[in-house]
Scaffold this motif. Structure first.
Motif, PDB file in Angstrom:
ATOM      1  N   TRP A  62       0.804  -1.336  -0.009  1.00  0.00           N
ATOM      2  CA  TRP A  62      -0.005   0.042  -0.116  1.00  0.00           C
ATOM      3  C   TRP A  62       1.054   1.318   0.011  1.00  0.00           C
ATOM      4  CZ3 TRP A  62      -5.595   0.028   1.675  1.00  0.00           C
ATOM      5  CH2 TRP A  62      -6.118   1.161   1.819  1.00  0.00           C
ATOM      6  N   SER A  63       0.503   2.118  -0.902  1.00  0.00           N
ATOM      7  CA  SER A  63       1.181   3.537  -0.757  1.00  0.00           C
ATOM      8  C   SER A  63      -0.067   4.440  -1.125  1.00  0.00           C
ATOM      9  CB  SER A  63       2.308   3.651  -1.722  1.00  0.00           C
ATOM     10  OG  SER A  63       1.785   3.608  -3.171  1.00  0.00           O
ATOM     11  N   PRO A  64       0.177   5.879  -0.923  1.00  0.00           N
ATOM     12  CA  PRO A  64      -0.882   6.961  -1.024  1.00  0.00           C
ATOM     13  C   PRO A  64      -1.023   6.904  -2.630  1.00  0.00           C
ATOM     14  CG  PRO A  64       0.654   7.563   0.703  1.00  0.00           C
ATOM     15  CD  PRO A  64       1.204   6.532   0.120  1.00  0.00           C
ATOM     16  N   GLN A  65      -0.043   6.710  -3.556  1.00  0.00           N
ATOM     17  CA  GLN A  65      -0.001   6.805  -5.024  1.00  0.00           C
ATOM     18  C   GLN A  65      -0.597   5.761  -5.421  1.00  0.00           C
ATOM     19  OE1 GLN A  65       3.060   7.319  -3.095  1.00  0.00           O
ATOM     20  NE2 GLN A  65       2.325   9.508  -2.834  1.00  0.00           N
ATOM     21  N   ASN A  66      -0.562   4.227  -4.836  1.00  0.00           N
ATOM     22  CA  ASN A  66      -1.100   3.075  -5.368  1.00  0.00           C
ATOM     23  C   ASN A  66      -1.662   2.219  -4.498  1.00  0.00           C
ATOM     24  OD1 ASN A  66      -1.488   0.848  -7.175  1.00  0.00           O
ATOM     25  ND2 ASN A  66       0.425   0.635  -7.763  1.00  0.00           N
ATOM     26  N   TRP A  67      -2.904   2.349  -4.222  1.00  0.00           N
ATOM     27  CA  TRP A  67      -3.727   1.326  -3.286  1.00  0.00           C
ATOM     28  C   TRP A  67      -4.630   0.429  -3.585  1.00  0.00           C
ATOM     29  CZ3 TRP A  67      -8.369   2.993  -2.987  1.00  0.00           C
ATOM     30  CH2 TRP A  67      -8.867   4.193  -3.655  1.00  0.00           C
ATOM     31  N   GLN A  68      -4.722  -0.730  -2.825  1.00  0.00           N
ATOM     32  CA  GLN A  68      -5.597  -1.715  -3.195  1.00  0.00           C
ATOM     33  C   GLN A  68      -6.388  -1.859  -1.889  1.00  0.00           C
ATOM     34  OE1 GLN A  68      -3.058  -4.554  -5.157  1.00  0.00           O
ATOM     35  NE2 GLN A  68      -4.790  -4.483  -6.548  1.00  0.00           N
ATOM     36  N   CYS A  69      -7.782  -1.465  -1.750  1.00  0.00           N
ATOM     37  CA  CYS A  69      -8.362  -1.298  -0.427  1.00  0.00           C
ATOM     38  C   CYS A  69      -9.539  -2.448  -0.387  1.00  0.00           C
ATOM     39  CB  CYS A  69      -8.884  -0.152  -0.053  1.00  0.00           C
ATOM     40  SG  CYS A  69      -9.778   0.084   1.741  1.00  0.00           S
ATOM     41  N   SER A  70      -9.406  -3.469   0.292  1.00  0.00           N
ATOM     42  CA  SER A  70     -10.180  -4.754   0.341  1.00  0.00           C
ATOM     43  C   SER A  70     -10.839  -4.810   1.587  1.00  0.00           C
ATOM     44  CB  SER A  70      -9.557  -5.970  -0.114  1.00  0.00           C
ATOM     45  OG  SER A  70      -9.285  -6.188  -1.479  1.00  0.00           O
ATOM     46  N   PHE A  71     -12.373  -4.816   1.512  1.00  0.00           N
ATOM     47  CA  PHE A  71     -13.119  -4.853   2.775  1.00  0.00           C
ATOM     48  C   PHE A  71     -13.703  -6.192   2.931  1.00  0.00           C
ATOM     49  CE2 PHE A  71     -13.405  -0.522   1.292  1.00  0.00           C
ATOM     50  CZ  PHE A  71     -12.877   0.055   2.435  1.00  0.00           C
ATOM     51  N   VAL A  72     -13.908  -6.813   4.152  1.00  0.00           N
ATOM     52  CA  VAL A  72     -14.915  -7.999   4.341  1.00  0.00           C
ATOM     53  C   VAL A  72     -16.252  -7.301   4.627  1.00  0.00           C
ATOM     54  CG1 VAL A  72     -13.136  -9.740   5.107  1.00  0.00           C
ATOM     55  CG2 VAL A  72     -14.254  -7.974   6.806  1.00  0.00           C
ATOM     56  N   THR A  73     -17.171  -8.140   3.799  1.00  0.00           N
ATOM     57  CA  THR A  73     -18.507  -7.803   3.730  1.00  0.00           C
ATOM     58  C   THR A  73     -19.204  -8.656   4.910  1.00  0.00           C
ATOM     59  OG1 THR A  73     -18.702  -7.169   1.523  1.00  0.00           O
ATOM     60  CG2 THR A  73     -20.885  -7.788   2.663  1.00  0.00           C
ATOM     61  N   ILE A  74     -19.969  -8.007   5.876  1.00  0.00           N
ATOM     62  CA  ILE A  74     -20.548  -8.770   6.969  1.00  0.00           C
ATOM     63  C   ILE A  74     -21.961  -8.762   7.010  1.00  0.00           C
ATOM     64  CG2 ILE A  74     -20.587  -9.004   9.501  1.00  0.00           C
ATOM     65  CD1 ILE A  74     -17.785  -9.245   8.495  1.00  0.00           C
ATOM     66  N   PHE A  75     -22.645  -9.820   6.836  1.00  0.00           N
ATOM     67  CA  PHE A  75     -24.294  -9.963   6.831  1.00  0.00           C
ATOM     68  C   PHE A  75     -24.762 -11.093   7.578  1.00  0.00           C
ATOM     69  CE2 PHE A  75     -27.543 -12.701   4.834  1.00  0.00           C
ATOM     70  CZ  PHE A  75     -28.516 -11.797   4.732  1.00  0.00           C
ATOM     71  N   GLU A  76     -25.445 -10.416   8.540  1.00  0.00           N
ATOM     72  CA  GLU A  76     -26.014 -11.224   9.823  1.00  0.00           C
ATOM     73  C   GLU A  76     -24.933 -11.756  10.554  1.00  0.00           C
ATOM     74  OE1 GLU A  76     -28.860 -14.047   7.912  1.00  0.00           O
ATOM     75  OE2 GLU A  76     -30.386 -12.387   7.699  1.00  0.00           O
ATOM     76  N   GLY A  77     -23.931 -11.281  10.847  1.00  0.00           N
ATOM     77  CA  GLY A  77     -23.057 -11.578  11.699  1.00  0.00           C
ATOM     78  C   GLY A  77     -21.763 -12.529  11.020  1.00  0.00           C
ATOM     79  N   GLN A  78     -21.899 -12.743   9.691  1.00  0.00           N
ATOM     80  CA  GLN A  78     -20.917 -13.526   8.915  1.00  0.00           C
ATOM     81  C   GLN A  78     -19.997 -12.850   8.036  1.00  0.00           C
ATOM     82  OE1 GLN A  78     -22.078 -17.854   8.289  1.00  0.00           O
ATOM     83  NE2 GLN A  78     -24.387 -16.961   8.549  1.00  0.00           N
ATOM     84  N   VAL A  79     -19.053 -13.303   7.929  1.00  0.00           N
ATOM     85  CA  VAL A  79     -18.217 -12.741   6.537  1.00  0.00           C
ATOM     86  C   VAL A  79     -18.761 -13.505   5.526  1.00  0.00           C
ATOM     87  CG1 VAL A  79     -16.010 -12.642   5.624  1.00  0.00           C
ATOM     88  CG2 VAL A  79     -16.219 -12.118   7.978  1.00  0.00           C
ATOM     89  N   VAL A  80     -19.251 -12.676   4.558  1.00  0.00           N
ATOM     90  CA  VAL A  80     -19.663 -13.640   3.277  1.00  0.00           C
ATOM     91  C   VAL A  80     -18.885 -13.254   1.788  1.00  0.00           C
ATOM     92  CG1 VAL A  80     -21.911 -13.424   4.269  1.00  0.00           C
ATOM     93  CG2 VAL A  80     -21.159 -11.607   2.753  1.00  0.00           C
ATOM     94  N   GLY A  81     -18.216 -12.260   2.040  1.00  0.00           N
ATOM     95  CA  GLY A  81     -17.427 -12.021   0.835  1.00  0.00           C
ATOM     96  C   GLY A  81     -16.494 -10.805   1.047  1.00  0.00           C
ATOM     97  N   THR A  82     -15.766 -10.354  -0.085  1.00  0.00           N
ATOM     98  CA  THR A  82     -14.897  -8.916  -0.085  1.00  0.00           C
ATOM     99  C   THR A  82     -15.471  -7.950  -1.175  1.00  0.00           C
ATOM    100  OG1 THR A  82     -12.706  -8.558  -0.096  1.00  0.00           O
ATOM    101  CG2 THR A  82     -13.202 -10.205  -1.371  1.00  0.00           C
ATOM    102  N   GLN A  83     -15.071  -6.793  -0.848  1.00  0.00           N
ATOM    103  CA  GLN A  83     -15.391  -5.786  -1.748  1.00  0.00           C
ATOM    104  C   GLN A  83     -14.128  -5.046  -1.826  1.00  0.00           C
ATOM    105  OE1 GLN A  83     -18.396  -4.803  -3.763  1.00  0.00           O
ATOM    106  NE2 GLN A  83     -16.546  -3.819  -4.920  1.00  0.00           N
ATOM    107  N   GLU A  84     -13.253  -4.994  -3.099  1.00  0.00           N
ATOM    108  CA  GLU A  84     -12.392  -4.347  -3.313  1.00  0.00           C
ATOM    109  C   GLU A  84     -12.499  -2.794  -4.076  1.00  0.00           C
ATOM    110  OE1 GLU A  84      -8.261  -5.309  -5.853  1.00  0.00           O
ATOM    111  OE2 GLU A  84      -8.796  -6.569  -4.520  1.00  0.00           O
ATOM    112  N   MET A  85     -11.777  -1.887  -3.596  1.00  0.00           N
ATOM    113  CA  MET A  85     -11.444  -0.541  -4.345  1.00  0.00           C
ATOM    114  C   MET A  85     -10.064  -0.355  -4.546  1.00  0.00           C
ATOM    115  SD  MET A  85     -13.393   2.959  -3.415  1.00  0.00           S
ATOM    116  CE  MET A  85     -12.415   3.237  -1.907  1.00  0.00           C
ATOM    117  N   ASP A  86      -9.735  -0.081  -5.984  1.00  0.00           N
ATOM    118  CA  ASP A  86      -8.347   0.410  -6.058  1.00  0.00           C
ATOM    119  C   ASP A  86      -8.116   1.722  -6.575  1.00  0.00           C
ATOM    120  OD1 ASP A  86      -8.165  -2.312  -5.568  1.00  0.00           O
ATOM    121  OD2 ASP A  86      -7.856  -2.879  -7.763  1.00  0.00           O
TER     122      ASP A  86
END
Length: 208
Positions: A62-86
């Motif tokens: 990760w750098s401020p010039q080139n970042w990939q930010c991946s979140f986990v998605t929580i649904f009803e208390g469970q991790v169900v997948g991931t959503q990335e933003m670059d």
């Protein structure tokens, strides 16, 4: 970010364990490949390990010039997948790209649309993006439907080799002017993180 049904957050190690389980359980039917890089064409244990390694690699590079930010998605208390933003030179380009996946047994519940909307809300309302881009193979009807439901417009095509055969990928683009802020979506604790995205906090404004 929080939405009426979901929470998207940077993953803890426990979250990554759950996300790896989702990858091992399966993401799509074996006879279909939705990804440009066929990371799911391996055995379940290798999919799980690769999922965790992917996040570690993003964090380390990760750098401020080139970042990939991946979140986990929580649904009803469970991790169900991931959503990335670059973002590449985001402070200049004001453009992000997105990608995501959901464990197969959680699909068909509208989660994909809601979690994409959440990260778009972060991009446009939180970070001041002007454009968001995405892409999907022309036979990935679910992904294309999500993009068009959220207001993306076609932005050209590209040709790829997929499992040794040619496949057409549809590029899509969403402008900030075409984005409608959804109800019940909130961004939390963003301001201290802005320098990591190449941005500086506005001393006269609070975070959205």
């Amino acid at each position: 970010m929080t939405t009426p049904r979901l929470e998207l957050r940077l993953p803890s190690l426990d979250d990554l364990d759950q996300l790896a389980d989702r990858a091992a359980e399966g993401v799509h039917d074996p006879d279909f490949m939705p990804f440009g890089f066929p990371w799911t064409d391996v055995q379940p244990l290798e999919r799980a390990r690769g999922t965790i390694q992917h996040h570690f690699k993003q964090w380390s590079s990760w750098s401020p010039q080139n970042w990939q930010c991946s979140f986990v998605t929580i649904f009803e208390g469970q991790v169900v997948g991931t959503q990335e933003m670059d973002g590449l030179d985001f402070a200049v380009t004001r453009q992000v790209s997105t990608g995501s996946w959901i464990g197969q047994r959680f699909q068909g519940k509208g989660i994909g649309t809601e979690m994409r909307a959440a990260v778009l809300h972060l991009a446009f309302a939180g970070l001041g993006a002007e454009y968001a881009t995405s892409a999907a193979f022309s036979d990935n009807h679910r992904s294309l439907a999500v993009s068009r439901k959220l207001g993306y417009r076609d932005d050209g095509i590209s040709m790829h080799s997929r499992r040794g055969r040619i496949a057409r990928q549809q590029r899509l683009r969403l402008a900030q002017d075409d984005w409608v802020t959804p109800q019940g979506f909130e961004i939390h604790h963003l301001e201290p993180c802005l320098p990591f995205f190449g941005l500086q906090p506005d001393p006269g404004e609070a975070s959205p």
